[in-house]
Design a protein around this motif. Structure first.
Motif, PDB file in Angstrom:
ATOM      1  N   GLU A   1       0.847  -1.373   0.351  1.00  0.00           N
ATOM      2  CA  GLU A   1       0.305  -0.204   0.189  1.00  0.00           C
ATOM      3  C   GLU A   1       1.083   0.928  -0.278  1.00  0.00           C
ATOM      4  O   GLU A   1       1.807   1.282   0.914  1.00  0.00           O
ATOM      5  CB  GLU A   1      -1.410  -0.327   1.293  1.00  0.00           C
ATOM      6  CG  GLU A   1      -2.310   1.264   1.110  1.00  0.00           C
ATOM      7  CD  GLU A   1      -2.662   1.072   2.038  1.00  0.00           C
ATOM      8  OE1 GLU A   1      -4.335   1.936   1.990  1.00  0.00           O
ATOM      9  OE2 GLU A   1      -3.422   0.024   3.001  1.00  0.00           O
TER      10      GLU A   1
ATOM     11  N   ASN B   1      -2.996   6.358  -1.174  1.00  0.00           N
ATOM     12  CA  ASN B   1      -3.852   5.086  -1.710  1.00  0.00           C
ATOM     13  C   ASN B   1      -4.215   4.313  -2.872  1.00  0.00           C
ATOM     14  O   ASN B   1      -4.806   4.538  -3.512  1.00  0.00           O
ATOM     15  CB  ASN B   1      -5.036   6.572  -2.064  1.00  0.00           C
ATOM     16  CG  ASN B   1      -6.866   5.809  -2.192  1.00  0.00           C
ATOM     17  OD1 ASN B   1      -6.531   5.693  -1.403  1.00  0.00           O
ATOM     18  ND2 ASN B   1      -7.534   6.669  -2.574  1.00  0.00           N
TER      19      ASN B   1
ATOM     20  N   LEU C   1      -3.340   0.809  -3.970  1.00  0.00           N
ATOM     21  CA  LEU C   1      -2.249  -0.703  -3.348  1.00  0.00           C
ATOM     22  C   LEU C   1      -2.271  -1.678  -4.837  1.00  0.00           C
ATOM     23  O   LEU C   1      -3.221  -1.174  -5.853  1.00  0.00           O
ATOM     24  CB  LEU C   1      -4.202  -1.414  -2.787  1.00  0.00           C
ATOM     25  CG  LEU C   1      -4.562  -0.846  -1.924  1.00  0.00           C
ATOM     26  CD1 LEU C   1      -6.244  -1.514  -1.350  1.00  0.00           C
ATOM     27  CD2 LEU C   1      -4.182  -1.356  -0.513  1.00  0.00           C
TER      28      LEU C   1
ATOM     29  N   LEU D   1     -10.069  -4.489   1.126  1.00  0.00           N
ATOM     30  CA  LEU D   1      -9.297  -4.017   0.714  1.00  0.00           C
ATOM     31  C   LEU D   1     -10.837  -2.874  -0.593  1.00  0.00           C
ATOM     32  O   LEU D   1      -9.842  -2.100  -1.015  1.00  0.00           O
ATOM     33  CB  LEU D   1      -8.360  -4.349  -0.586  1.00  0.00           C
ATOM     34  CG  LEU D   1      -7.375  -5.269   0.647  1.00  0.00           C
ATOM     35  CD1 LEU D   1      -6.411  -5.604  -0.190  1.00  0.00           C
ATOM     36  CD2 LEU D   1      -6.318  -4.270   1.508  1.00  0.00           C
ATOM     37  N   SER D   2     -11.167  -3.717  -1.046  1.00  0.00           N
ATOM     38  CA  SER D   2     -12.128  -3.040  -2.637  1.00  0.00           C
ATOM     39  C   SER D   2     -13.035  -1.828  -1.621  1.00  0.00           C
ATOM     40  O   SER D   2     -14.235  -1.045  -1.424  1.00  0.00           O
ATOM     41  CB  SER D   2     -12.620  -4.206  -3.008  1.00  0.00           C
ATOM     42  OG  SER D   2     -13.276  -4.754  -2.532  1.00  0.00           O
TER      43      SER D   2
ATOM     44  N   GLN E   1     -12.699   0.669   1.096  1.00  0.00           N
ATOM     45  CA  GLN E   1     -12.311   1.409   1.819  1.00  0.00           C
ATOM     46  C   GLN E   1     -12.655   2.603   0.527  1.00  0.00           C
ATOM     47  O   GLN E   1     -13.303   2.387  -0.856  1.00  0.00           O
ATOM     48  CB  GLN E   1     -10.334   1.634   1.226  1.00  0.00           C
ATOM     49  CG  GLN E   1     -10.008   0.451   1.897  1.00  0.00           C
ATOM     50  CD  GLN E   1      -8.374   0.438   1.732  1.00  0.00           C
ATOM     51  OE1 GLN E   1      -7.656   1.505   1.803  1.00  0.00           O
ATOM     52  NE2 GLN E   1      -7.911  -0.404   2.049  1.00  0.00           N
TER      53      GLN E   1
ATOM     54  N   GLN F   1     -12.105   5.122  -2.856  1.00  0.00           N
ATOM     55  CA  GLN F   1     -12.045   5.442  -3.571  1.00  0.00           C
ATOM     56  C   GLN F   1     -10.475   5.205  -3.783  1.00  0.00           C
ATOM     57  O   GLN F   1      -9.277   5.895  -3.760  1.00  0.00           O
ATOM     58  CB  GLN F   1     -11.569   7.583  -3.104  1.00  0.00           C
ATOM     59  CG  GLN F   1     -12.962   8.167  -3.430  1.00  0.00           C
ATOM     60  CD  GLN F   1     -12.561   9.492  -3.249  1.00  0.00           C
ATOM     61  OE1 GLN F   1     -11.650   9.974  -3.039  1.00  0.00           O
ATOM     62  NE2 GLN F   1     -13.522  10.843  -3.864  1.00  0.00           N
ATOM     63  N   VAL F   2     -10.519   3.829  -3.273  1.00  0.00           N
ATOM     64  CA  VAL F   2      -9.121   3.209  -3.515  1.00  0.00           C
ATOM     65  C   VAL F   2      -8.863   2.439  -4.988  1.00  0.00           C
ATOM     66  O   VAL F   2      -9.467   3.434  -5.980  1.00  0.00           O
ATOM     67  CB  VAL F   2      -9.254   1.596  -2.478  1.00  0.00           C
ATOM     68  CG1 VAL F   2     -10.294   0.842  -3.278  1.00  0.00           C
ATOM     69  CG2 VAL F   2      -8.043   1.152  -2.607  1.00  0.00           C
ATOM     70  N   ASN F   3      -7.497   2.739  -5.109  1.00  0.00           N
ATOM     71  CA  ASN F   3      -6.875   2.897  -6.563  1.00  0.00           C
ATOM     72  C   ASN F   3      -6.326   0.984  -6.317  1.00  0.00           C
ATOM     73  O   ASN F   3      -4.928   1.369  -5.827  1.00  0.00           O
ATOM     74  CB  ASN F   3      -6.123   3.574  -6.893  1.00  0.00           C
ATOM     75  CG  ASN F   3      -6.503   4.912  -7.164  1.00  0.00           C
ATOM     76  OD1 ASN F   3      -7.867   4.667  -8.255  1.00  0.00           O
ATOM     77  ND2 ASN F   3      -6.520   6.291  -6.606  1.00  0.00           N
ATOM     78  N   MET F   4      -6.739   0.390  -7.045  1.00  0.00           N
ATOM     79  CA  MET F   4      -6.604  -1.055  -6.741  1.00  0.00           C
ATOM     80  C   MET F   4      -5.799  -1.467  -8.617  1.00  0.00           C
ATOM     81  O   MET F   4      -6.001  -1.680  -9.408  1.00  0.00           O
ATOM     82  CB  MET F   4      -7.464  -2.167  -6.692  1.00  0.00           C
ATOM     83  CG  MET F   4      -6.828  -3.196  -6.347  1.00  0.00           C
ATOM     84  SD  MET F   4      -7.420  -4.728  -5.514  1.00  0.00           S
ATOM     85  CE  MET F   4      -8.423  -4.387  -4.124  1.00  0.00           C
TER      86      MET F   4
ATOM     87  N   ILE G   1     -15.077  -1.856  -5.826  1.00  0.00           N
ATOM     88  CA  ILE G   1     -14.995  -0.253  -5.700  1.00  0.00           C
ATOM     89  C   ILE G   1     -15.103   0.374  -6.043  1.00  0.00           C
ATOM     90  O   ILE G   1     -15.367   1.804  -6.020  1.00  0.00           O
ATOM     91  CB  ILE G   1     -13.353  -1.160  -6.929  1.00  0.00           C
ATOM     92  CG1 ILE G   1     -12.293  -1.603  -5.555  1.00  0.00           C
ATOM     93  CG2 ILE G   1     -12.585   0.447  -7.059  1.00  0.00           C
ATOM     94  CD1 ILE G   1     -10.560  -2.470  -6.346  1.00  0.00           C
TER      95      ILE G   1
ATOM     96  N   GLY H   1     -13.543   4.622  -6.394  1.00  0.00           N
ATOM     97  CA  GLY H   1     -12.024   4.077  -6.810  1.00  0.00           C
ATOM     98  C   GLY H   1     -11.847   3.656  -8.663  1.00  0.00           C
ATOM     99  O   GLY H   1     -12.711   3.548  -8.990  1.00  0.00           O
TER     100      GLY H   1
END
Length: 110
Positions: free
Chosen positions: A9, A12, A14, A37-38, A40, A42-45, A70, A75
């Motif tokens: 991480e 922001n 992942l 994790l998804s 969260q 505005q996560v960018n994975m 997401i 996200g």
């Protein structure tokens, strides 16, 4: 076969690196790791599939669920390092048109 999952991480972003096979036996472990994790905001994975040799419909289901989760939180999910076989799987199912996927070698011939 097992699956190896590494998560790093940075702010922001992942970065998830997968190795092995994604099937009915390994998908639950993948789901247990990625779903929390998804959720969260505005996560960018980014998920690197370079070392994934096989994926079945169970694995696709995990990625569809993660993608929806997401996106519902504003996200972004990007899948990178897909082999030609995995890209074909996403194309056949129509997921290649809605998900951001990139092959192992962008200049790769069909």
């Amino acid at each position: 076969m097992n699956i190896k999952i590494e998560v790093m991480e940075h702010d922001n972003l992942l970065e998830v690196t997968l190795a092995g096979e994604i099937d009915a036996y390994t998908a639950p472990k993948l789901r247990e790791t990625l779903f929390p994790l998804s959720e969260q905001e505005q996560v960018n994975m980014v998920v690197d599939l370079t070392d994934v040799g096989y994926m079945d419909s169970t694995g696709l289901g995990v990625f569809v669920g993660v993608f929806k989760s997401i996106r519902s939180k504003d996200g972004d999910l990007k899948l990178i390092g897909l082999s030609r076989r995995l890209i074909r799987l996403f194309e056949i199912t129509g997921l290649a048109e809605i998900m951001d996927i990139n092959s192992q070698n962008e200049g790769e011939k069909e």
